[in-house]
Enzyme design. Sequence first.
Site, mmCIF file in Angstrom:
data_model
loop_
_atom_site.group_PDB
_atom_site.id
_atom_site.type_symbol
_atom_site.label_atom_id
_atom_site.label_comp_id
_atom_site.label_asym_id
_atom_site.label_seq_id
_atom_site.Cartn_x
_atom_site.Cartn_y
_atom_site.Cartn_z
ATOM 1 N N THR A 115 0.833 -1.203 0.000
ATOM 2 C CA THR A 115 0.000 0.000 0.000
ATOM 3 C C THR A 115 0.869 1.255 0.000
ATOM 4 O OG1 THR A 115 -1.786 -1.132 1.186
ATOM 5 C CG2 THR A 115 -1.794 1.277 1.235
ATOM 6 N N TRP A 154 2.781 1.474 -3.362
ATOM 7 C CA TRP A 154 1.879 1.844 -4.464
ATOM 8 C C TRP A 154 1.770 3.360 -4.588
ATOM 9 C CZ3 TRP A 154 -2.715 4.642 -4.390
ATOM 10 C CH2 TRP A 154 -3.465 4.639 -5.565
ATOM 11 N N HIS A 155 1.841 4.057 -3.474
ATOM 12 C CA HIS A 155 1.676 5.508 -3.505
ATOM 13 C C HIS A 155 2.864 6.243 -4.110
ATOM 14 C CE1 HIS A 155 -1.775 4.832 -0.809
ATOM 15 N NE2 HIS A 155 -2.167 6.031 -1.180
ATOM 16 N N GLY A 156 4.023 5.619 -4.146
ATOM 17 C CA GLY A 156 5.151 6.318 -4.732
ATOM 18 C C GLY A 156 6.451 5.562 -4.594
ATOM 19 N N PHE A 168 0.255 10.002 -8.009
ATOM 20 C CA PHE A 168 0.427 8.605 -7.625
ATOM 21 C C PHE A 168 -0.007 7.664 -8.740
ATOM 22 C CE2 PHE A 168 -0.715 10.774 -3.503
ATOM 23 C CZ PHE A 168 0.598 10.979 -3.136
#
Length: 469
Positions: A313, A316-318, A469
């Site tokens: 998680t 996934w954002h960066g 993102f």
Amino acid sequence: MIFASLIFLYLFLPLNLLIYFFSRSNTAKNVVLLVFSLVFYAWGRPFWMLLLVFTALLDWNNARHIEKYRGTPKAKLFLALSIIVDVGIFVAFKYSGFFAENINFLFSSALPVPEFELPIGISFYTFQTLTYVIDVYRGDSKAQPLFYKYLLYLSMYFQLVAGPIVRYGNVANDIDGRRPRFNSIHAGLQRFICGLAKKVIIADTAGELVRKYMDADPSQLPVLAAWLGSFMYIIQLYFDFSGYSDMAIGLGRIFGFRFPENFNYPYISKSVSEFWRRWHMTLGGFFRDYVYIPLGGNRKHVFFNLFVVWFLTGFWHGASWNFVIWGLYNGLFIALERVFKDKFEKIPSALRHIYLLLVVDIGFVFFYFKDMGRAVGYLGAMFGFGRTLVDTDLAVTFMNNVFFIILAVLLCAPVSKLLKTASERFEAKGEARLIATETVKNALLLGILFVCTALLAGNSFSPFLYFQF
């Protein structure tokens, strides 16, 4: 192009609606919507549309073969092909530079560091197309026989670039069977305007305070200034992203699609676990159904599964360690809440709510700063290491924005639900009251739209935060 722009509001969207509703058949409506979606996506970056179309063509074709060869090794082969190519493209664009930098750092090597521009929305549409082929493989969805309809599902502009993450099963029937209804169109317009107000009036205003304090030298910040900056960031992030989701869901309803909700007043939560059941719910649903449960869920290796999900998680954002730390930070508190569940639930609700806000506020400091040194320095300012408590500039800034801050805090609570319930009770007492209420609502929405238009005309370009993102 973004929703919160005058070009979209007063040129693109009206033209799309005009041609769409003058198209008689659903086939014609689908073609119109597909063309406008591709134009929207290609606006300013036409090349990335080819990548989107390639991804759609690959998974559409693989899903048809998965259905054709269901129950055989060939079905697994086509599923594996989709997963490998989709994830490979996603990783190549988003993480290749990150991996090269870290390999160079660890092994003193000199690998070239790729500098790809991140295709807009790739984090979202990659997950959507993965859910499609996996659901077809599982038998939860039927493969779409017509490519243009699948491309429409994947490219619908009102949810393509920042979610919600819509699964094919959510909209399969709507692609062919939707019918325009006045109540749905009206409700969609209301939702869209409310989302626009969240972005333009609340999020962008909060963003000015965020930049004022979180981009300043943390060694010069008074304690309360640092807390105000971090608090305004969680306000900005919530209203920016939930505003986009509201606009996407509202546009979906106008065009006859029902998208899943993405936010459910997360700041009223009393635990980190509850917070993440209310925040970005479609992303949480993806990791639950396609990662956590397949790993064993609550049946075995619970904490390993939990930390895998939260590592992914965050990542996934960066492509940056701050996002990984932020993800594991949240996973740690969720794990602790599970271990001490019985004791935790005995704590008074008010204290659990304060605990949640503190954990989220501190966590989003890691989310904001890619430079971990600056993150630590900012946390030091928040906790008063050698700092003054307040200064004149902070006092003046706070007093100038106090009514805005109160409004933003109130709107984090389900105030709209209370107002809706009250208006429905009022309307139920007679047709005259119903007409009066609807007139007031529509006038208020027009007023909000006018204010948003004025702000957009006077402000510089302000993209949605989750576009990065």
